[in-house]
Design a protein around this motif. Sequence first.
Motif, PDB file in Angstrom:
ATOM      1  N   ARG A  57       0.877  -1.183   0.000  1.00 59.57           N
ATOM      2  CA  ARG A  57       0.000   0.000   0.000  1.00 59.57           C
ATOM      3  C   ARG A  57       0.905   1.220   0.000  1.00 59.57           C
ATOM      4  O   ARG A  57       1.964   1.199   0.625  1.00 59.57           O
TER       5      ARG A  57
ATOM      6  N   ARG B 167      -9.666  -2.510  -1.989  1.00 59.93           N
ATOM      7  CA  ARG B 167      -8.356  -1.904  -2.234  1.00 59.93           C
ATOM      8  C   ARG B 167      -7.840  -2.237  -3.628  1.00 59.93           C
ATOM      9  O   ARG B 167      -8.354  -3.134  -4.283  1.00 59.93           O
ATOM     10  N   ASP B 177      -7.199   2.416   4.980  1.00 61.44           N
ATOM     11  CA  ASP B 177      -6.756   2.341   3.582  1.00 61.44           C
ATOM     12  C   ASP B 177      -7.266   3.494   2.720  1.00 61.44           C
ATOM     13  O   ASP B 177      -6.819   3.652   1.575  1.00 61.44           O
TER      14      ASP B 177
END
Lengths: 398, 204
Positions: A57, B167, B177
Amino acid sequence: MSESRITRRALIAGAGGAALAAPAIGQKLVDLGLPGGPSLRPLAPAFPGKDAMIVQRIRPPLLETPLGVLGDSAITPNEHFFVRWNWDFPTAINVANYRVAVGGAVKQAVELSLDDIVNAGEPVEVVAVNQCAGNGRGLSDPRVTGTQWGNGAMGCAKWTGVRLKDVLAKAGLAPGAKRVRFAGLDVPPMEGAPQFIKSVPLDIALRDDVLVAWGMNGAPLPMLHGYPLRIVVPGWFSTYWVKMLATIEVLSGEDDSYYVAKSYRIPARPITPEDKDFPTVSITAMPPRALITSHADGAVVKRGAPLTLRGLALGGDAALSRVDLVGEGFERPCTLGPDEGPYAFRLWEVTIPEVQQDLVGIGVRAANINGAVQPEALNWNPSGYARNVIERITLRAV
Amino acid sequence: MSAAAFDHALAEIAAGRIVVIGGDRLRGGDIDLMCAARHVTPQVINFMATHGRGLICLAVTPKRAKQLGLSLVNPGTARQTGRPFARSIEAASGVSTGISAADRAHTVAVAIAEGASAADIHSPGHVFPLIAQAGGVRARPSACEASIDLARLAGAGDAAVICSIMRDDGEMARLEDIGDLLREHHLAVADIGELIARLEGAAV
């Protein structure tokens, strides 16, 4: 708590600096070999101070260390060390204004500067593995939700700091002190989301090797690893190693905050994927683990020739005692490399004198001096925490 | 979550904007985009398909479901997904292949029209109705029921379109996130726990 929150906000305001710019992601992809779901991840060098890392991420960053790199040395270089943040964090810290508030069940609440903390006691160095509680989660079968880490969400560094107990002594513990809770400068960007705060029992907080650290492998803590100060709890999962330390709060009761009472928990007893409604306990100490890093699953080796396998191991919350290569119908002890301390990675190697056939489902099994041994079967849990099943690969003899 | 932040989320819903629902207790922490059904436009559907990327669902009351001739696909207690699905639907007329943002927005509009009946929809289709518990979010603390109660509290009807958020890597998102999404689109977050507290406070 409200006082420490104000302090945190003020610190953030004082820190200034823009949000971390999202790095451009290159085209190179790594296959993590995850049994379910998308398995490819970009490999990007574009984060500050980082070499090529597996990007799980971008913001807040989750960066995984490629396995081959992890096995290169018992100490993981900072530029290859994995990164895990729960929430956004400042990208600039004004050290002149930086303070750590120590409060709660103490005799005298204090605000300590970086100098105050550095001078709170004698400097201490500890070599210790820092491992995400969810390391290897992506390999869970049946699969579970959460960041799909391969096994690269861990690293080992030499941490330099002062003992937490020396910092606590600046405030003095009040009678009835039970736990010590830490908060960092990372905060949720929205209302309604819990702050990332974590606590340890007092006996852990007062250990001689639990640190408020500023050094990582001889360098100041990089921003991505919690500059200027982070907590170090050798032998415990990294969720307790709070980064960009802002407050130390002594609790006189249990901790009912989200990341202690609701999250980072594992079943109290082994369960199956069908089980619902089971008691849970906080995930704390690490079990032993070992990985083969010299060869990837499916690699080709030479038939009729000797084969040397290498990798790393950790004892978890106690020193490693042995590592064995295990396969169908055989076991072979591995030679351990230099001992950097009970909580460090230890390299190992083992030589098979002559490869006669495919090496199917071979793995390495670590044990620690407390008798904990890696299990044959995955200790499955719905959050994929504390994976330490023996990791197996197959090598083709040609 | 502060009362002011929750009120802000309600005002956003009333104004026809998309909000994020957090705190679902039955779906392992999955989070959803939500828009009151009466305010759904092709732009809303497109936003959900682009930034949510989960299944776009229409949460309706049992009364509305009955009106449309819809029932639970699996009425048992051992539902796997945490979503109380009815069979999928399409507007009986006015759509092409049914999947475009405009087509799905039209199907939603037809399904929640005041006098809508079973004759106005076909199955299967590209909109997935969810049938909420009659007792709302206090009976079942999940996004389906929460979306309807949020719409009601906002004075925006009693149906909502929700879409879970995935995601980039295909994992279901948590609030941690989606900071960039919240910032870029100024999305408010409505917490199910706060919603329940608000409803229980009002009931006293």
